[in-house]
Design a protein around this motif. Structure first.
Motif, PDB file in Angstrom:
ATOM      1  N   LEU A   1       0.827  -1.205   0.000  1.00 35.00           N
ATOM      2  CA  LEU A   1       0.000   0.000   0.000  1.00 35.00           C
ATOM      3  C   LEU A   1       0.857   1.249   0.000  1.00 35.00           C
ATOM      4  N   TYR A   2       1.943   1.231   0.762  1.00 28.73           N
ATOM      5  CA  TYR A   2       2.823   2.394   0.788  1.00 28.73           C
ATOM      6  C   TYR A   2       3.364   2.683  -0.614  1.00 28.73           C
ATOM      7  N   GLU A   3       3.830   1.620  -1.297  1.00 26.87           N
ATOM      8  CA  GLU A   3       4.392   1.823  -2.626  1.00 26.87           C
ATOM      9  C   GLU A   3       3.312   2.266  -3.610  1.00 26.87           C
ATOM     10  N   SER A   4       2.150   1.635  -3.554  1.00 27.67           N
ATOM     11  CA  SER A   4       1.061   1.996  -4.443  1.00 27.67           C
ATOM     12  C   SER A   4       0.625   3.445  -4.227  1.00 27.67           C
ATOM     13  N   PHE A   5       0.515   3.844  -2.971  1.00 21.07           N
ATOM     14  CA  PHE A   5       0.051   5.197  -2.649  1.00 21.07           C
ATOM     15  C   PHE A   5       1.041   6.252  -3.129  1.00 21.07           C
ATOM     16  N   PHE A   6       2.314   6.085  -2.823  1.00 22.39           N
ATOM     17  CA  PHE A   6       3.288   7.105  -3.197  1.00 22.39           C
ATOM     18  C   PHE A   6       3.525   7.135  -4.711  1.00 22.39           C
ATOM     19  N   ASN A   7       3.379   5.995  -5.379  1.00 26.02           N
ATOM     20  CA  ASN A   7       3.450   6.015  -6.836  1.00 26.02           C
ATOM     21  C   ASN A   7       2.242   6.718  -7.439  1.00 26.02           C
ATOM     22  N   LEU A   8       1.096   6.602  -6.782  1.00 24.73           N
ATOM     23  CA  LEU A   8      -0.085   7.341  -7.234  1.00 24.73           C
ATOM     24  C   LEU A   8       0.151   8.843  -7.121  1.00 24.73           C
ATOM     25  N   ILE A   9       0.783   9.263  -6.036  1.00 25.78           N
ATOM     26  CA  ILE A   9       1.127  10.684  -5.878  1.00 25.78           C
ATOM     27  C   ILE A   9       2.058  11.114  -7.017  1.00 25.78           C
TER      28      ILE A   9
END
Length: 280
Positions: A181-189
């Motif tokens: 989730l951390y990787e997915s979220f920051f890549n979304l940003i």
């Protein structure tokens, strides 16, 4: 009080006697989104959408092979003893960096033979690749993989996560850090930033959209990788993805500095991107 939560079944349904997994469904949806985004941007950049489709017909399967090969190589101790599992990609076990490397090599060769500007094509497909990558991490979530160290229920609740995510983070008798989730979220940003800025007039030079992505992802992956418990290692001490992230970070910084000193106008991409359009 902690409890043993019910995990989401990684198998979405059965078709013709075979299991269809959420992992594959999400990756498939990600590919469709990447194709759609890339074709839309190709029209804007005056690249024929058919060329993008032809490229993706090569880059997707070869990227998967590269992603799997990368993972198998660094887990050869296991796969040498279980060779039948080498091709069991539906159980997970692909490395994004391996896919990106294989995809980049394929793109360079493709653009050479098609007489297409490789930097421009990379800029065109980058947002779509990011979107597919973001969605693909949720495949890891469904498989309960790519997670971090043990944590507590109160910590996960403190992140204000939906209950289904918290429940899925109960793995091997403990709650785990949702590193997927951390990787997915920051890549979304990162994707939102790139989409918001990529058409700003004279902001980017050609190739700097893909370089911005690599720079952003290398930082995100370096820190997220340090939290994971399933990292691939070199000599059992160095995390492969962290080492590669650090190398990519400094290489991209060097490329930014070098390319900014080169003032050839055909390198400009920003704004409408049509100041120096590419024609077939």
């Amino acid at each position: 009080m902690q409890f043993i939560a019910n995990a989401i079944d990684p198998i979405a349904f059965r078709f013709a006697g075979r299991d269809v997994r959420w992992y594959g469904i999400l990756i498939g949806i990600g590919i469709v989104i990447a194709v759609w985004m890339s074709m839309a941007e190709a029209k804007r950049r005056q690249i024929m959408p058919d060329d993008i489709i032809d490229l993706l017909l090569w880059i997707v399967p070869i990227g998967f092979i590269g992603a799997r090969a990368y993972y198998v190589i660094f887990e050869w101790g296991y796969y040498s003893a279980h060779p039948a599992q080498i091709f069991a990609i539906w159980n997970g076990g692909i490395a994004i960096y391996g896919g990106l490397i294989a995809g980049l090599i394929t793109l360079i060769i493709f653009c050479y033979y098609k007489v297409l500007p490789a930097w421009l094509v990379l800029d065109i497909i980058t947002p779509g690749v990011m979107a597919a990558q973001i969605l693909g991490r949720w495949g890891n979530f469904m498989n309960q993989e790519a997670y971090g160290a043990k944590t507590t229920l109160s910590f996960l609740q403190g992140l204000h996560l939906p209950q289904f995510i918290i429940d899925q983070m109960w793995i091997n008798g403990a709650y785990r850090q949702p590193t997927f989730l951390y990787e997915s979220f920051f890549n979304l940003i990162g994707l939102i930033i790139i989409l918001a800025l990529r058409h700003k007039k004279d902001l980017f030079k050609r190739g700097e959209i893909v370089l911005s992505y690599v720079l952003w992802y290398s930082v995100v992956r370096f820190f997220v990788e340090g939290m994971r418990t399933d990292s691939l290692y070199i000599f059992n001490t160095i995390r492969v993805s962290q080492a590669l992230s650090a190398v990519l970070f400094f290489v991209v910084i060097g490329l930014f500095i070098y390319r900014r000193r080169v003032t050839k106008p055909e390198w400009y991409l920003a704004g409408s991107g049509l100041k120096y359009p590419y024609h077939r």
